[in-house]
Design a protein around this motif. Structure first.
Motif, PDB file in Angstrom:
ATOM      1  N   PHE A 177      58.752  14.182 -61.321  1.00 59.25           N
ATOM      2  CA  PHE A 177      57.979  13.246 -62.139  1.00 59.25           C
ATOM      3  C   PHE A 177      57.006  13.990 -63.059  1.00 59.25           C
ATOM      4  CE2 PHE A 177      54.753   9.651 -62.425  1.00 59.25           C
ATOM      5  CZ  PHE A 177      55.544   8.896 -63.277  1.00 59.25           C
ATOM      6  N   SER A 178      56.402  15.061 -62.565  1.00 60.87           N
ATOM      7  CA  SER A 178      55.499  15.857 -63.401  1.00 60.87           C
ATOM      8  C   SER A 178      56.250  16.468 -64.580  1.00 60.87           C
ATOM      9  CB  SER A 178      54.837  16.960 -62.572  1.00 60.87           C
ATOM     10  OG  SER A 178      53.992  16.407 -61.586  1.00 60.87           O
ATOM     11  N   ARG A 179      57.451  16.939 -64.327  1.00 62.40           N
ATOM     12  CA  ARG A 179      58.267  17.519 -65.397  1.00 62.40           C
ATOM     13  C   ARG A 179      58.646  16.455 -66.428  1.00 62.40           C
ATOM     14  NH1 ARG A 179      61.624  20.065 -62.318  1.00 62.40           N
ATOM     15  NH2 ARG A 179      63.238  18.472 -62.211  1.00 62.40           N
ATOM     16  N   VAL A 180      59.013  15.272 -65.943  1.00 62.82           N
ATOM     17  CA  VAL A 180      59.326  14.164 -66.843  1.00 62.82           C
ATOM     18  C   VAL A 180      58.125  13.838 -67.722  1.00 62.82           C
ATOM     19  CG1 VAL A 180      59.757  11.665 -66.914  1.00 62.82           C
ATOM     20  CG2 VAL A 180      61.150  13.130 -65.438  1.00 62.82           C
ATOM     21  N   ASN A 181      56.937  13.782 -67.128  1.00 58.97           N
ATOM     22  CA  ASN A 181      55.740  13.433 -67.890  1.00 58.97           C
ATOM     23  C   ASN A 181      55.446  14.458 -68.984  1.00 58.97           C
ATOM     24  OD1 ASN A 181      55.233  11.100 -66.384  1.00 58.97           O
ATOM     25  ND2 ASN A 181      54.152  12.239 -64.804  1.00 58.97           N
ATOM     26  N   GLU A 182      55.603  15.734 -68.682  1.00 55.25           N
ATOM     27  CA  GLU A 182      55.363  16.765 -69.692  1.00 55.25           C
ATOM     28  C   GLU A 182      56.400  16.701 -70.807  1.00 55.25           C
ATOM     29  OE1 GLU A 182      52.675  18.776 -70.060  1.00 55.25           O
ATOM     30  OE2 GLU A 182      51.993  17.395 -68.491  1.00 55.25           O
ATOM     31  N   ASN A 183      57.640  16.456 -70.447  1.00 60.61           N
ATOM     32  CA  ASN A 183      58.695  16.385 -71.463  1.00 60.61           C
ATOM     33  C   ASN A 183      58.600  15.112 -72.298  1.00 60.61           C
ATOM     34  OD1 ASN A 183      59.775  18.888 -70.915  1.00 60.61           O
ATOM     35  ND2 ASN A 183      61.283  18.111 -69.452  1.00 60.61           N
ATOM     36  N   LEU A 184      58.126  14.017 -71.689  1.00 55.10           N
ATOM     37  CA  LEU A 184      57.895  12.802 -72.464  1.00 55.10           C
ATOM     38  C   LEU A 184      56.851  13.049 -73.552  1.00 55.10           C
ATOM     39  CD1 LEU A 184      57.898  10.024 -69.716  1.00 55.10           C
ATOM     40  CD2 LEU A 184      59.454  10.140 -71.668  1.00 55.10           C
ATOM     41  N   LYS A 185      55.809  13.782 -73.234  1.00 50.40           N
ATOM     42  CA  LYS A 185      54.793  14.103 -74.245  1.00 50.40           C
ATOM     43  C   LYS A 185      55.424  14.814 -75.441  1.00 50.40           C
ATOM     44  CE  LYS A 185      50.903  14.742 -71.036  1.00 50.40           C
ATOM     45  NZ  LYS A 185      49.908  15.725 -70.545  1.00 50.40           N
ATOM     46  N   LYS A 186      56.345  15.715 -75.160  1.00 47.26           N
ATOM     47  CA  LYS A 186      56.999  16.468 -76.243  1.00 47.26           C
ATOM     48  C   LYS A 186      57.842  15.551 -77.119  1.00 47.26           C
ATOM     49  CE  LYS A 186      57.146  20.633 -73.381  1.00 47.26           C
ATOM     50  NZ  LYS A 186      58.021  21.547 -72.599  1.00 47.26           N
ATOM     51  N   VAL A 187      58.566  14.635 -76.498  1.00 45.63           N
ATOM     52  CA  VAL A 187      59.419  13.726 -77.276  1.00 45.63           C
ATOM     53  C   VAL A 187      58.570  12.693 -78.018  1.00 45.63           C
ATOM     54  CG1 VAL A 187      61.293  12.038 -77.140  1.00 45.63           C
ATOM     55  CG2 VAL A 187      61.385  14.097 -75.735  1.00 45.63           C
ATOM     56  N   PHE A 188      57.486  12.240 -77.405  1.00 43.00           N
ATOM     57  CA  PHE A 188      56.557  11.321 -78.066  1.00 43.00           C
ATOM     58  C   PHE A 188      55.713  12.036 -79.125  1.00 43.00           C
ATOM     59  CE2 PHE A 188      57.540   8.311 -74.778  1.00 43.00           C
ATOM     60  CZ  PHE A 188      57.034   7.076 -75.162  1.00 43.00           C
ATOM     61  N   GLN A 189      55.702  13.362 -79.085  1.00 44.75           N
ATOM     62  CA  GLN A 189      54.874  14.177 -79.977  1.00 44.75           C
ATOM     63  C   GLN A 189      53.397  13.790 -79.838  1.00 44.75           C
ATOM     64  OE1 GLN A 189      56.770  15.301 -83.857  1.00 44.75           O
ATOM     65  NE2 GLN A 189      58.216  13.651 -83.384  1.00 44.75           N
ATOM     66  N   THR A 190      52.925  13.846 -78.583  1.00 40.22           N
ATOM     67  CA  THR A 190      51.539  13.480 -78.284  1.00 40.22           C
ATOM     68  C   THR A 190      50.983  14.393 -77.205  1.00 40.22           C
ATOM     69  OG1 THR A 190      50.080  11.688 -77.587  1.00 40.22           O
ATOM     70  CG2 THR A 190      52.233  11.773 -76.541  1.00 40.22           C
ATOM     71  N   LYS A 191      49.670  14.553 -77.211  1.00 39.22           N
ATOM     72  CA  LYS A 191      48.985  15.283 -76.142  1.00 39.22           C
ATOM     73  C   LYS A 191      48.550  14.328 -75.036  1.00 39.22           C
ATOM     74  CE  LYS A 191      44.200  15.069 -77.898  1.00 39.22           C
ATOM     75  NZ  LYS A 191      44.387  13.782 -78.557  1.00 39.22           N
ATOM     76  N   ASN A 192      48.616  13.027 -75.310  1.00 38.06           N
ATOM     77  CA  ASN A 192      48.174  12.017 -74.344  1.00 38.06           C
ATOM     78  C   ASN A 192      49.239  11.757 -73.286  1.00 38.06           C
ATOM     79  OD1 ASN A 192      45.640  11.362 -75.732  1.00 38.06           O
ATOM     80  ND2 ASN A 192      46.969  10.524 -77.322  1.00 38.06           N
ATOM     81  N   ASN A 193      48.792  11.240 -72.144  1.00 42.62           N
ATOM     82  CA  ASN A 193      49.748  10.897 -71.095  1.00 42.62           C
ATOM     83  C   ASN A 193      50.669   9.772 -71.553  1.00 42.62           C
ATOM     84  OD1 ASN A 193      48.999  12.707 -69.079  1.00 42.62           O
ATOM     85  ND2 ASN A 193      47.332  11.400 -68.361  1.00 42.62           N
ATOM     86  N   VAL A 194      51.885   9.787 -71.021  1.00 39.66           N
ATOM     87  CA  VAL A 194      52.849   8.713 -71.255  1.00 39.66           C
ATOM     88  C   VAL A 194      53.050   7.987 -69.923  1.00 39.66           C
ATOM     89  CG1 VAL A 194      55.192   8.131 -71.961  1.00 39.66           C
ATOM     90  CG2 VAL A 194      53.981  10.012 -73.103  1.00 39.66           C
ATOM     91  N   LEU A 195      52.830   6.684 -69.920  1.00 37.50           N
ATOM     92  CA  LEU A 195      52.916   5.881 -68.709  1.00 37.50           C
ATOM     93  C   LEU A 195      54.355   5.411 -68.503  1.00 37.50           C
ATOM     94  CD1 LEU A 195      49.757   3.670 -69.394  1.00 37.50           C
ATOM     95  CD2 LEU A 195      49.856   5.992 -68.470  1.00 37.50           C
ATOM     96  N   THR A 196      54.798   5.421 -67.248  1.00 35.81           N
ATOM     97  CA  THR A 196      56.180   5.058 -66.916  1.00 35.81           C
ATOM     98  C   THR A 196      56.201   3.783 -66.074  1.00 35.81           C
ATOM     99  OG1 THR A 196      56.952   7.353 -66.980  1.00 35.81           O
ATOM    100  CG2 THR A 196      58.264   5.788 -65.700  1.00 35.81           C
ATOM    101  N   PHE A 197      57.015   2.819 -66.508  1.00 32.10           N
ATOM    102  CA  PHE A 197      57.164   1.545 -65.807  1.00 32.10           C
ATOM    103  C   PHE A 197      58.628   1.307 -65.443  1.00 32.10           C
ATOM    104  CE2 PHE A 197      53.460   1.191 -68.460  1.00 32.10           C
ATOM    105  CZ  PHE A 197      52.544   0.492 -67.696  1.00 32.10           C
TER     106      PHE A 197
END
Length: 387
Positions: free
Chosen positions: A39-59
């Motif tokens: 899950f931590s890896r997913v969160n870091e990679n989501l930031k890259k795809v979203f092009q953001t430094k902010n957290n991405v929330l998963t539902f």
């Protein structure tokens, strides 16, 4: 002998073998170190795809769930918001906001058009009570992509937030979340992220978190702070039971995208759109939107006079096992939509165009030279081979 259907749709999209393999593993418990690492890896990679430094929330939800969540977390009943709609999913934002008692200013454009950002800015400047603006980045119901960068940069230094539905665009069409100043971006797992349906993701800016503090709309499952707090823990997890298998799938899908390169992925989708538009031209068919606004992930083509385009779609699905989609709402029976997003390549598209030609012939449309569209697409692919 029947083959699996080729999904040339606006979602769900075909899955890479690696993603399918990830889902075949035995389930693991979500409160474990093993899941925490995934899950931590997913969160870091989501930031890259979203092009953001902010957290991405998963539902564990569809994209519509994330759209609803983006309304209830930042506003209170009676707040004024502007919703810009160019199709079915823009209209969905209108309905969601009204459901929760927001005062909605609607700016609708005809299906096939994109938003005129200058007009949108004029509305914002003439209505000082507007607290938020909702807009769809890529509207799959009409095959258009809204030029949101100018709107985002305008709102960046105001006291209003911008909420963008990027369910079909994120990962396939460039969206520079932080650089442009998009406060809230929502997306789903089943489109350009090359994963199954069932997960929704939301990025939230620092400015949007200030709006969250003032929001008085009721929320429990959708409460963003619960998800944010869990991401701030040493061992990242979710406040409620996550869709473990789907998160494993997204983990692999994101890695494939990032290994290939985000920019390369944008270029690949643009090329697939170009090839589809070329085929439509050779078939003497007209796009619904203007070419310059036509989506990189789905091409909407008007039905020619006297042709039952729904029959064409059914022939492709039932006879050739290629699933494309028809029109929604007032466009039902008037257009056909060919998706080309996610785990789709030039040869999937070539097969789709071949079968599109055959289906058109079967319903009596003859205003084209048989094989011309397929040949044109193949010649374009060959240019890439030669270069």
């Amino acid at each position: 002998m029947r083959k699996p259907k080729l999904l040339m749709t606006p979602g769900p999209t075909p899955l890479p073998p690696e993603v399918i393999a990830a889902m075949s593993q035995q389930i693991i418990h979500h409160r474990t170190k093993e899941f925490g690492e995934i899950f931590s890896r997913v969160n870091e990679n989501l930031k890259k795809v979203f092009q953001t430094k902010n957290n991405v929330l998963t539902f564990a939800a569809s994209g519509t769930g994330a759209m609803e969540a983006s309304a209830v977390n930042f506003f209170s009943e009676g707040d004024t918001v502007l919703v810009v709609s160019v199709g079915v999913f823009g209209d969905r934002f209108i309905n969601i906001c009204k459901t929760f008692g927001l005062n909605v200013i609607e700016k609708k454009y005809p299906y096939g058009d994109v938003a005129n950002i200058d007009e949108v800015i004029e509305i914002i400047e003439s209505n000082k009570d507007i607290k938020g603006v909702f807009i769809t980045h890529n509207e799959t119901s009409t095959g258009v992509t809204n030029p949101i960068e100018k709107l985002a940069r305008y709102l960046k230094n105001t006291d209003k937030i911008l909420i963008v539905d990027a369910v079909s665009s994120l990962g396939a069409i460039d969206l520079k979340t932080d650089e442009w100043g998009v406060d809230v971006v929502v997306t789903g797992s089943q489109k350009a992220l090359m994963s199954p349906p069932g997960l929704a993701f939301v990025s939230v800016s620092e400015k949007a978190w200030e709006f969250y503090k003032k929001s008085q709309l009721r929320k429990f499952y959708w409460d963003f702070k619960k998800y944010q707090d869990n991401l701030l823990k040493e061992s990242q997890d979710t406040p409620f039971t996550p869709a473990v298998t789907l998160i494993r799938a997204v983990d692999v899908g994101l890695k494939l995208i990032l290994d290939y390169g985000l920019e390369n992925n944008f270029k690949r989708h643009t090329r697939l759109a170009h090839l589809t538009q070329l085929a439509a031209e050779k078939l003497n068919l007209e796009l619904l939107p203007k070419k310059e606004y036509s989506s990189a992930v789905i091409t909407a083509i008007k039905s020619p006079e006297g042709v039952d385009i729904e029959k064409v779609r059914k022939i492709m699905n039932q006879k050739y096992d290629i699933m494309v989609t028809g029109g929604q709402s007032t466009l039902k029976g008037k257009i056909i939509r060919i998706g080309h997003m996610g785990y789709v390549d030039e040869f999937d598209l070539l097969k789709t165009i071949e079968c599109f030609e055959l289906a058109l012939l079967e319903v009596g449309y003859k205003n084209f030279e048989v094989g011309e569209a397929t040949k044109a697409v193949l010649q374009e692919i060959a240019k890439g081979v030669n270069s």
